[in-house]
Design an enzyme around this catalytic site. Structure first.
Site, PDB file in Angstrom:
ATOM      1  CG  ASP A  95      -0.426   0.000   2.472  1.00  0.00           C
ATOM      2  OD1 ASP A  95       0.881   0.216   2.670  1.00  0.00           O
ATOM      3  OD2 ASP A  95      -1.022  -0.446   3.505  1.00  0.00           O
ATOM      4  CB  SER A  96       0.183   4.692  -1.001  1.00  0.00           C
ATOM      5  OG  SER A  96      -0.850   5.192  -0.215  1.00  0.00           O
ATOM      6  N   GLY A  98      -0.170   5.947   2.618  1.00  0.00           N
ATOM      7  CA  GLY A  98      -1.424   6.917   2.988  1.00  0.00           C
ATOM      8  C   GLY A  98      -2.261   6.952   4.039  1.00  0.00           C
ATOM      9  CG  PHE A  99      -5.678   3.735   6.025  1.00  0.00           C
ATOM     10  CD1 PHE A  99      -6.680   4.250   6.024  1.00  0.00           C
ATOM     11  CD2 PHE A  99      -5.328   3.119   7.304  1.00  0.00           C
ATOM     12  CE1 PHE A  99      -7.862   4.057   7.093  1.00  0.00           C
ATOM     13  CE2 PHE A  99      -6.041   2.696   8.287  1.00  0.00           C
ATOM     14  CZ  PHE A  99      -7.391   3.337   8.147  1.00  0.00           C
ATOM     15  CG  ASP A 149      -5.073   6.905  -1.181  1.00  0.00           C
ATOM     16  OD1 ASP A 149      -3.776   6.482  -0.716  1.00  0.00           O
ATOM     17  OD2 ASP A 149      -5.974   6.454  -0.874  1.00  0.00           O
ATOM     18  CD  GLN A 192      -9.844   7.513  -0.933  1.00  0.00           C
ATOM     19  OE1 GLN A 192     -10.878   7.388  -0.282  1.00  0.00           O
ATOM     20  NE2 GLN A 192      -8.835   6.886  -0.514  1.00  0.00           N
ATOM     21  CB  CYS A 307     -11.832 -26.036   9.762  1.00  0.00           C
ATOM     22  SG  CYS A 307     -10.267 -25.171   9.326  1.00  0.00           S
ATOM     23  CB  CYS A 309      -6.940 -25.259   8.871  1.00  0.00           C
ATOM     24  SG  CYS A 309      -7.049 -24.983  10.547  1.00  0.00           S
ATOM     25  CB  CYS A 312      -9.715 -27.595  12.705  1.00  0.00           C
ATOM     26  SG  CYS A 312      -9.998 -26.050  12.950  1.00  0.00           S
TER      27      CYS A 312
END
Length: 379
Positions: A95-96, A98-99, A149, A192, A307, A309, A312
């Site tokens: 991700d950039s 920004g968040f 962004d 956005q 499940c 996995c 489990c």
């Protein structure tokens, strides 16, 4: 020049309109719709790359902001890039930043040039602009990079969101111009516009005119009710090119993954499964289960009998509760493994339901078993 990342459409579900596809990247193929585990600091918390491959994670996400602060993008570049640094040979999305920067509301200042902020680690004064965000991500070498962004909060005044959205479009253009590795790294733009249909439309129009290889929808799952998020998706997704990937940022509850896919989303990411796992909260085929609760102290059955996995197959609810109550790291690893496996398995089932033209039927079956009755329920 061939694009670094391309989208291949396979099928549209006749019942729901959801789409099945493949995203081709320099480090492999991503089957979509897909969920991307989040490896913020070049690691998915408590998981090894081998375990992520074992549960068949096609792609993981890492965070530009955190890697910029520690250990630094120059060091990762010296190590041969993020894939070599963390020993992951499948696709990576970064991700950039920004968040994360904008979440530092009392520690940052936004200008047209970029964002000045203080490090949450030591208070150092730092600066990220579109050009700096590209420099960092080019050094990291991720398969998919995100444009820098501004993510407006919810709620926010219309005029603020309008100015913010317009700035995001200008920043996206600067990102394109400074992106130095388009041959092996794809740059996605982020639509956005808050909860406003006209601003979303203008953002999508601005960004699609620049012809990015993929598009994300940002600024959702920031506190708004889910029905509002779905409304935004319904009038935004049709504005995006059908021959490119569509990525809904920060969404990872099982109901939202299914409902997002129905609305045409290909890629999702969220810290939800790993974050709640560390508190002993798990996702099962019968709904949410808080394994640290006293009722499981003598429950020697698996976390989820449906499940398959590693957790489990090998460990009981009683054992997991003991580990969580004793603050043993192994307990966090086991619940994290299960939650990630659960969501990845859910997306496999979603893809199969699209192939079989029965995603709406699958949704009804899943929601009934999980105990979901409306779109505003939690995970």
């Amino acid at each position: 020049m061939l694009a670094a990342v391309t989208y291949e459409h396979i099928k549209t579900c006749k019942q729901s309109g959801a789409r099945l596809g493949r995203v081709h990247t320099p480090h492999g193929v991503i089957e979509t719709p897909t969920f991307m585990p989040v490896g913020t600091q070049a690691t998915v918390k408590t998981m090894s790359p081998e375990e992520l491959k074992e549960m068949d994670a096609h792609i993981i996400l890492s965070n530009t902001y955190h890697l910029f602060l520690r250990p630094g993008h120059d060091l990762i570049k010296e190590a041969g890039g993020l894939h070599k640094f963390m020993n992951w040979d499948r696709p990576i999305l970064t991700d950039s930043g920004g968040f994360q920067v904008f979440s530092l509301s009392d520690m940052r200042k936004i200008t047209e040039e970029g964002v000045s902020f203080k490090s949450h680690l030591n208070g150092d004064k730092l600066f990220i602009s579109p050009e700096v965000a590209m420099e960092i991500q080019n050094a990291l070498g991720s398969d998919i990079m995100m444009a820098f962004d501004e993510c407006p909060p919810f709620p926010a005044e219309y005029e603020y969101v309008k100015k913010s959205t317009e700035r995001t479009s200008r920043w996206a253009e600067r990102c394109l111009k400074s992106h130095s590795r388009p041959h092996d790294q794809a740059l996605f733009a982020i639509v956005q516009g808050g909860m406003h249909e006209d601003l979303r439309r203008q953002s999508a129009l601005d960004l699609t005119s620049m012809d990015f290889p993929g598009y994300a929808i940002g600024g959702l799952s920031v506190g708004e009710p889910k029905h509002l998020m779905y409304e935004v998706l319904e009038h935004t997704v049709p504005l995006l090119p059908s021959n490119k990937p569509r990525y809904l940022m920060g969404v990872g509850s099982p109901d939202a993954l299914i409902d997002g896919a129905i609305r045409g989303i290909d890629m999702f990411d969220c810290v939800l499964p790993t974050r709640i796992a560390r508190n002993g909260t798990t996702m099962t085929s019968q709904g949410r289960l808080v394994v640290r609760n006293a009722q499981y102290a003598r429950d020697f059955g698996p976390l989820d009998p449906n499940c398959g996995c590693y957790t489990c197959r090998n460990y009981s609810r009683a054992y997991l509760r003991h580990l969580i109550k004793a603050d043993e790291t192994f307990g966090l690893r086991l619940t994290t493994y299960h939650n990630l496996h659960f969501l990845l398995d859910l997306m496999r089932n979603v893809r199969q339901a699209i192939m079989d033209d029965r995603l709406l039927d699958f949704r009804e079956e899943f929601f009934t078993a999980y105990g979901l009755h409306d779109n505003d329920k939690g995970f």
